[in-house]
Design an enzyme around this catalytic site. Structure first.
Site, PDB file in Angstrom:
ATOM      1  N   GLU A 325      42.199  40.734  43.442  1.00 16.29           N
ATOM      2  CA  GLU A 325      40.879  40.320  43.892  1.00 16.29           C
ATOM      3  C   GLU A 325      40.346  41.350  44.881  1.00 16.29           C
ATOM      4  O   GLU A 325      41.069  41.817  45.758  1.00 16.29           O
ATOM      5  CB  GLU A 325      40.937  38.945  44.553  1.00 16.29           C
ATOM      6  CG  GLU A 325      39.633  38.462  45.149  1.00 16.29           C
ATOM      7  CD  GLU A 325      38.488  38.449  44.137  1.00 16.29           C
ATOM      8  OE1 GLU A 325      37.419  38.993  44.480  1.00 16.29           O
ATOM      9  OE2 GLU A 325      38.677  37.923  43.026  1.00 16.29           O
ATOM     10  N   CYS A 402      31.914  33.966  31.321  1.00 15.43           N
ATOM     11  CA  CYS A 402      30.666  33.235  31.539  1.00 15.43           C
ATOM     12  C   CYS A 402      29.502  33.886  30.798  1.00 15.43           C
ATOM     13  O   CYS A 402      28.357  33.448  30.946  1.00 15.43           O
ATOM     14  CB  CYS A 402      30.353  33.129  33.027  1.00 15.43           C
ATOM     15  SG  CYS A 402      30.153  34.717  33.860  1.00 15.43           S
TER      16      CYS A 402
END
Length: 448
Positions: A325, A402
């Site tokens: 991340e 997404c």
């Protein structure tokens, strides 16, 4: 033909939620608020060599799937795209958006339309919502969402929007009533973005993030006037160099403290939990099906791991996971989650190590792996990542997307080295054209 009114037969819905029809000259025209089977009168608003955009004037003969939209602002607000379509048909079209992108962009033309798991709540599902405020001449203020056909304009919204959780909607009305004449208690900027989000235990409280204006804004006055938020974060609009003040939080108990930038989180808690459960099940099943193989130190890589929702859940199953991340605040949240889970599960907790950095920088140092989980932003994978995967190929990839278009592009970049085995979708955004997809890919080639 520009600004002319014509009658059309709508033959489908595009990925952005607009109906698709054909003009008399053969051009494809995209018309918001129409659906397959509608016969409609439209006005041509914009023309390009091969396509056009139109606006709905009148539905002459409605389609079977057409319903009356529940929102009073739907005809002018651009926030939702599919309220005029029955929910069952919304799900059908979202599945088609995915297979269409895989065929058109990814070159995969034999993929079956996936099941789209419905959202437990079709309205009032959002735990976070953002509004834009604009100051106009004469001291007038408008605050709400971008307009359907004029995105630079703002449609004024009070309590009409049906997507935010009821508590957020009530807080927004109190905020509007409490910010004073000409929004004098907000920062003195021409445009301000305000985000309300559920916070605290079980979402019992509301936080407000105010973006815009200069540093030093006195948010205490707004805080006291509104009285319906736990805390206010201010993010000034001017650029800040490293080490300078970023966000400030005004606390309910008084005082001002440094506050981290809010990290990404899904806005639909119930549907996100269904998605998360599916991803965890896919990961555990992939490892169980290959128990005879010696596993690397970290058999699962959780790339773009955010605050560690997948990694923590997998470690709670006794598995070893490494996360990647780039957002420092998300990394800290993930590590805090690990500490809490370790205290809760004791010896039953596996291992979840979070490394801070870009996926394209860290992934080559962490491969090989049995399962590689991707949950990238809407832009998809960095252009270097597919080649890094093929150089040291994991046996299974779980790609949570997404955006069907970038999913299709990235699957194509992997070439014929990976087979798309399974595809499932989840409706995290009812009434809109957005859809979340989970693609399961299995390595079938030879590592390069």
């Amino acid at each position: 033909m520009l600004k002319e009114e014509v009658d059309v037969e709508v033959r489908g819905i595009g990925a952005g939620g607009s109906g698709i029809a054909d003009l008399p000259d053969g051009r494809v025209v995209f018309v918001p608020r129409t659906t397959e089977g509608d016969r409609a009168r439209i006005r041509v608003e914009r023309i390009r060599p091969r396509w056009a955009r139109g606006s709905l004037v009148e539905v002459l003969d409605p389609a079977r799937s057409r319903v009356n939209p529940p929102c009073k602002k739907y005809t002018e607000c651009g926030g939702c795209q599919l309220q005029h379509v029955s929910y069952e048909d919304q799900l059908t079209w979202k599945g088609r958006f995915i297979t269409d992108a895989l065929a058109r962009i990814g070159g995969l033309r034999k993929v079956s339309t996936p099941e789209v798991v419905p959202s437990p709540s079709r309205l009032r599902y959002r735990n976070r919502v953002s509004f834009t405020l604009r100051r106009l001449s004469g001291g007038h203020v408008v605050a709400g969402f971008h307009a359907l056909h004029r995105p630079a304009h703002i449609v004024d919204i009070d309590s009409e929007c049906l997507l935010p959780h009821q508590k957020l909607s009530q807080t927004w009305s109190k905020l509007r009533a409490g910010w004073g004449k000409s929004a004098e208690l907000l920062p003195s900027a021409g445009r301000i973005r305000m985000t309300l989000g559920l916070s605290g235990e079980n979402g019992a409280e509301v936080d407000l993030v105010v973006e815009g204006g200069r540093s030093g804004w006195d948010g205490e006055r707004l805080f006291k006037s509104v009285g319906a938020v736990r805390a206010i974060w201010h993010r000034p609009s001017e650029n800040k160099s490293a080490g300078e003040e970023r966000d400030r939080m005004i606390l309910a108990g008084g005082g001002v403290l440094d506050a981290p930038t809010p990290t990404f989180a899904q806005v639909n808690d119930e549907a996100a939990e269904l998605l998360r459960t599916h991803v965890i099940k896919c990961c555990t099943s992939a490892l169980q099906s290959n128990e005879q193989v010696a596993l690397p130190t970290f058999p699962i890589i959780d790339a773009y791991c955010g605050s560690g929702a997948y990694g923590s859940a997998l470690a709670s199953e006794g598995l070893s996971v490494v996360g990647i991340e780039s957002d420092p605040s998300a990394v800290e949240q993930a590590r805090a989650s690990v500490r809490a889970k370790m205290a809760q599960h004791n010896k039953e907790f596996g291992r979840f190590e979070v490394q801070e950095g870009l996926v394209e920088d860290l992934l080559p140092t962490l491969l090989p792996a049995e399962v590689l989980v991707f949950n990238p932003p809407r832009s998809g994978l960095h252009e270097d990542v597919p080649a890094q995967i093929l150089a040291n190929a994991p046996r299974r990839i779980l790609y949570v997307s997404c955006d069907p278009a970038t999913l299709a592009r990235d699957v194509k970049r992997l070439g014929d080295q990976y087979a798309l085995d399974r595809l499932r979708a989840f409706d995290l955004f009812p009434q809109t054209a957005h859809v979340e997809a989970v693609a399961e890919l299995t390595f079938r080639g030879v590592a390069q």
